[in-house]
Design a protein around this motif. Structure first.
Motif, PDB file in Angstrom:
ATOM      1  N   PRO A 151      -2.410   6.653 -16.674  1.00 46.42           N
ATOM      2  CA  PRO A 151      -2.005   5.873 -17.707  1.00 46.42           C
ATOM      3  C   PRO A 151      -2.829   4.477 -17.566  1.00 46.42           C
ATOM      4  N   GLY A 152      -3.293   3.806 -18.421  1.00 46.26           N
ATOM      5  CA  GLY A 152      -4.088   2.791 -18.391  1.00 46.26           C
ATOM      6  C   GLY A 152      -5.294   2.819 -17.894  1.00 46.26           C
ATOM      7  N   THR A 153      -6.078   3.922 -17.844  1.00 49.16           N
ATOM      8  CA  THR A 153      -7.349   4.230 -17.249  1.00 49.16           C
ATOM      9  C   THR A 153      -7.828   5.276 -18.339  1.00 49.16           C
TER      10      THR A 153
ATOM     11  N   PHE B  62       0.222   3.458 -10.403  1.00 47.98           N
ATOM     12  CA  PHE B  62       1.263   3.968 -11.265  1.00 47.98           C
ATOM     13  C   PHE B  62       2.672   4.704 -10.779  1.00 47.98           C
TER      14      PHE B  62
END
Length: 260
Positions: A190-192, A149
């Motif tokens: 973000p994304g986790t 990230f």
């Protein structure tokens, strides 16, 4: 970490304990005359149990090693003990992650497993370094996603260009015990699903100890970051005041001799 290191650690770990009952910072209304408050800042995700405490802007990446003692796995509540002082303002003295409801009976320093344990003395500690005024708690398993990230942002200054607005937003939503620029966030990578709380580090840059708390059964029941030893900080101030008084007395004596 190897068998030789473990053997040495087992022989000196009784020296690497916190002399302060850190839980008292969360249960007492005041410590040495200074008012205390507690503040919940959400949860931290420790899905692998390989916990790390680092400065998120300077010393956090997937090349870093977690503490060799593993924690229970899951999402756990994070609480800040805030000390209130006319001179200091509101400062984050201790941060706690509670794994169980058991009462701590001893606090042993959290270590990575490569520290030099020779010549350890009582009250020595290794700690972690802070160069950006912030600390965070995270799981080692989350760091590859953190690295990806940060790389994807492609910014010159991670705080100014990304995190600053999140800290300001935190202040607007929870102004208690924060400066206008913000002193804590509970950030999800973000994304986790990894929650990574970040918070101001006591008096700012420096080195701070981290301890695992153990209950009566010698089972890990919490993790504590000690930013401020209030008793020690106050005694240091008194020593500084005494030193200033001595200097003033010398100056008065010199003036008396000169004038007479």
């Amino acid at each position: 970490m190897n068998k030789t290191w473990i053997k040495r650690w087992e022989s000196v770990r009784h020296l690497l304990v916190c002399p302060t009952d850190l839980e008292s910072y969360f249960t007492s209304k005041e410590i040495f005359g200074l008012p205390m408050e507690t503040m919940d800042i959400g949860q931290v995700s420790l899905h692998s149990g390989k916990v790390m405490v680092r400065d998120p802007l300077v010393y956090l990446n997937s090349a870093q090693e977690p503490y060799f003692i593993e924690t229970p796995k899951g999402d756990f509540p994070v609480t800040v003990a805030v000390v209130k002082s006319e001179e200091w303002g509101s400062r984050y003295a201790v941060v706690r992650v509670r794994f169980t409801n058991e009462k701590p009976v001893i606090y042993r320093e959290a270590l990575i497993g490569n520290e030099n344990l020779e010549d350890i003395q009582p009250d020595d500690y290794f700690g972690f370094h802070v160069d950006a005024g912030l600390a965070c708690i995270t799981d080692a398993e989350a760091l590859p996603a953190f690295d990806r990230f940060v790389e994807s942002l492609n910014v010159d200054n991670l705080y100014d260009d990304y995190f600053a607005k999140l800290f300001k937003k935190s202040y607007k939503a929870h102004p208690e015990n924060q400066r206008e620029s913000g002193d804590w966030i509970n950030w999800t990578i973000p994304g986790t699903s990894y929650k990574m709380p970040m918070f101001a580090s006591g008096f700012g840059d420096g080195s701070y100890p981290v301890y695992f708390a153990y209950d009566e059964q010698d089972i890990v029941c919490g993790l504590y970051i000690q930013f401020i030893d209030i008793e020690l900080a106050l005694s240091d101030e008194e020593e500084d005041d005494d030193y200033d008084d001595e200097e003033e007395d010398k100056e008065r004596l010199q003036n008396f001799i000169f004038l007479n």
